[in-house]
Design a protein around this motif. Structure first.
Motif, short mmCIF file in Angstrom:
data_model
loop_
_atom_site.label_atom_id
_atom_site.label_comp_id
_atom_site.label_asym_id
_atom_site.label_seq_id
_atom_site.Cartn_x
_atom_site.Cartn_y
_atom_site.Cartn_z
N PRO A 4 0.87 -1.27 -0.02
CA PRO A 4 -0.06 -0.09 -0.08
C PRO A 4 1.00 1.13 0.00
O PRO A 4 2.15 1.33 0.37
CB PRO A 4 -0.87 -0.15 1.31
CG PRO A 4 -0.18 -0.99 2.09
CD PRO A 4 0.55 -1.86 1.25
N THR A 5 0.38 2.56 -0.35
CA THR A 5 0.94 3.68 -0.38
C THR A 5 1.60 3.75 1.24
O THR A 5 0.94 3.55 2.13
CB THR A 5 -0.07 4.74 -0.47
OG1 THR A 5 -0.73 4.57 -1.80
CG2 THR A 5 0.84 6.21 -0.73
N PHE A 6 2.87 4.14 0.92
CA PHE A 6 3.87 4.45 2.27
C PHE A 6 4.30 3.07 2.83
O PHE A 6 4.59 3.15 3.99
CB PHE A 6 3.14 5.51 3.14
CG PHE A 6 2.99 6.77 2.32
CD1 PHE A 6 3.92 7.44 1.92
CD2 PHE A 6 1.66 7.37 2.11
CE1 PHE A 6 3.70 8.80 1.41
CE2 PHE A 6 1.45 8.52 1.39
CZ PHE A 6 2.57 9.09 1.09
N ILE A 9 7.68 2.78 4.19
CA ILE A 9 7.98 3.41 5.50
C ILE A 9 7.48 2.89 6.50
O ILE A 9 8.19 2.73 7.49
CB ILE A 9 7.40 4.86 5.15
CG1 ILE A 9 8.29 5.75 4.05
CG2 ILE A 9 7.41 5.60 6.52
CD1 ILE A 9 7.72 7.30 3.86
N GLY A 10 6.31 2.20 6.67
CA GLY A 10 5.58 1.71 7.62
C GLY A 10 6.31 0.42 7.98
O GLY A 10 6.52 0.02 9.27
N ILE A 11 6.76 -0.35 6.89
CA ILE A 11 7.55 -1.64 7.36
C ILE A 11 8.78 -1.42 7.93
O ILE A 11 9.37 -1.94 8.96
CB ILE A 11 7.67 -2.61 6.21
CG1 ILE A 11 6.34 -3.44 5.95
CG2 ILE A 11 8.72 -3.66 6.34
CD1 ILE A 11 6.12 -3.87 4.53
N ALA A 12 9.70 -0.40 7.28
CA ALA A 12 10.78 0.05 7.95
C ALA A 12 10.65 0.64 9.44
O ALA A 12 11.62 0.48 10.32
CB ALA A 12 11.71 1.07 6.95
N GLY A 13 9.55 1.22 9.41
CA GLY A 13 9.31 1.95 10.75
C GLY A 13 9.06 0.63 12.02
O GLY A 13 9.64 1.07 13.07
N THR A 14 8.45 -0.34 11.55
CA THR A 14 8.37 -1.30 12.61
C THR A 14 9.73 -1.85 12.80
O THR A 14 10.17 -2.41 13.89
CB THR A 14 7.49 -2.49 12.05
OG1 THR A 14 8.16 -3.22 10.81
CG2 THR A 14 6.06 -2.02 11.70
N ASN A 119 17.30 0.52 8.43
CA ASN A 119 15.94 0.52 8.55
C ASN A 119 15.61 2.44 8.38
O ASN A 119 14.86 2.59 7.55
CB ASN A 119 15.16 0.28 9.61
CG ASN A 119 14.92 -1.18 9.29
OD1 ASN A 119 13.94 -1.57 8.83
ND2 ASN A 119 15.61 -2.13 10.04
N LEU A 120 16.42 3.21 8.99
CA LEU A 120 16.29 4.45 8.96
C LEU A 120 16.61 4.98 7.29
O LEU A 120 15.86 5.91 6.88
CB LEU A 120 17.28 5.31 10.01
CG LEU A 120 16.89 6.60 10.13
CD1 LEU A 120 15.78 6.85 10.56
CD2 LEU A 120 18.12 7.10 11.17
N SER A 121 17.76 4.38 6.68
CA SER A 121 17.97 4.63 5.22
C SER A 121 16.74 4.29 4.31
O SER A 121 16.67 4.89 3.41
CB SER A 121 19.20 3.87 4.80
OG SER A 121 19.60 4.00 3.50
N VAL A 122 15.92 3.24 4.69
CA VAL A 122 15.06 2.80 3.75
C VAL A 122 13.91 3.86 4.02
O VAL A 122 13.27 4.31 2.93
CB VAL A 122 14.56 1.25 4.18
CG1 VAL A 122 12.96 1.22 3.63
CG2 VAL A 122 15.28 0.18 3.95
N VAL A 123 13.58 4.27 5.01
CA VAL A 123 12.46 5.35 5.22
C VAL A 123 12.94 6.48 4.66
O VAL A 123 12.27 7.38 3.93
CB VAL A 123 12.36 5.59 6.86
CG1 VAL A 123 11.72 6.98 7.04
CG2 VAL A 123 11.98 4.59 7.63
N ASP A 124 14.40 7.11 4.57
CA ASP A 124 14.81 8.31 4.07
C ASP A 124 14.74 8.14 2.48
O ASP A 124 14.18 9.04 1.53
CB ASP A 124 16.23 8.45 4.27
CG ASP A 124 16.83 9.86 3.91
OD1 ASP A 124 16.08 10.68 4.00
OD2 ASP A 124 17.64 9.82 3.38
N ARG A 125 15.19 6.86 1.95
CA ARG A 125 15.12 6.68 0.39
C ARG A 125 13.61 6.73 0.13
O ARG A 125 13.30 7.05 -1.06
CB ARG A 125 15.81 5.51 0.27
CG ARG A 125 17.24 5.68 0.23
CD ARG A 125 18.24 4.63 -0.24
NE ARG A 125 19.49 5.02 0.03
CZ ARG A 125 20.47 4.10 0.16
NH1 ARG A 125 20.18 3.04 0.32
NH2 ARG A 125 21.52 4.51 0.36
N ALA A 126 12.71 5.95 0.75
CA ALA A 126 11.22 5.82 0.35
C ALA A 126 10.57 7.17 0.41
O ALA A 126 9.92 7.48 -0.38
CB ALA A 126 10.48 4.96 1.24
N LYS A 127 10.87 7.99 1.33
CA LYS A 127 10.55 9.34 1.50
C LYS A 127 10.78 10.20 0.24
O LYS A 127 10.14 10.84 -0.37
CB LYS A 127 11.06 10.24 2.58
CG LYS A 127 10.60 11.58 3.02
CD LYS A 127 11.18 12.14 4.27
CE LYS A 127 11.21 13.69 4.27
NZ LYS A 127 12.45 14.06 3.86
#
Length: 140
Positions: A4-6, A9-14, A119-127
């Motif tokens: 789903p959208t975002f 970010i949600g998965i990396a957030g977990t 995981n923080l890198s994944v959030v940043d790249r997805a953003k």
């Protein structure tokens, strides 16, 4: 597998949450590794975080990870150290210390830190990717 959208970010957030809890447990273990106890009591027991995969209830697909619980090291006896001057020493001069290995805890801290950073890198790249996608719509 469509997310789903975002979803990234949600998965990396977990993952960020689990790695933060792991870092908390390691820091707790390190800060208590030199706590003395009387021989009549138990020693501090190291805490370890158990990670558990999460599935989306509607699709059954992976939805990240969560802390499934924590376990304590099995050694409440710790190690006995001869310190007759210590205020908690028994009649024979012994006190009880936790049986926590500094090297092992430092290795766990490095693994948890690197996992957190990944995981923080994944959030940043997805953003960045989501922001770029939004810019495509503006230029039309």
């Amino acid at each position: 597998m469509s997310l789903p959208t975002f979803g990234a970010i949600g998965i990396a957030g977990t993952g960020l949450t689990v790695y933060r809890k792991w870092l908390d447990a390691v820091s707790d273990n390190l800060s208590n590794m030199n706590n003395a106890s009387p021989t009549s009591g138990s020693a501090f027991q190291a805490r370890y975080v158990i990670a558990q995969a999460q599935a989306d209830s509607t699709t059954g697909q992976g939805a990240g990870v969560a802390v499934g619980g924590t376990v304590l090291s099995g050694n409440a006896e710790g190690r006995l150290v001869y310190e007759p001057e210590h205020p908690l020493a028994d009649a024979n001069g012994y006190v009880r210390y936790p049986d926590i290995d500094l090297g092992s805890q430092m290795a766990q801290m490095m693994m948890a830190q690197r996992g957190y950073q990944a995981n923080l890198s994944v959030v940043d790249r997805a953003k960045t990717a989501y922001e770029a996608a939004l810019q495509l719509g503006k230029n039309s």
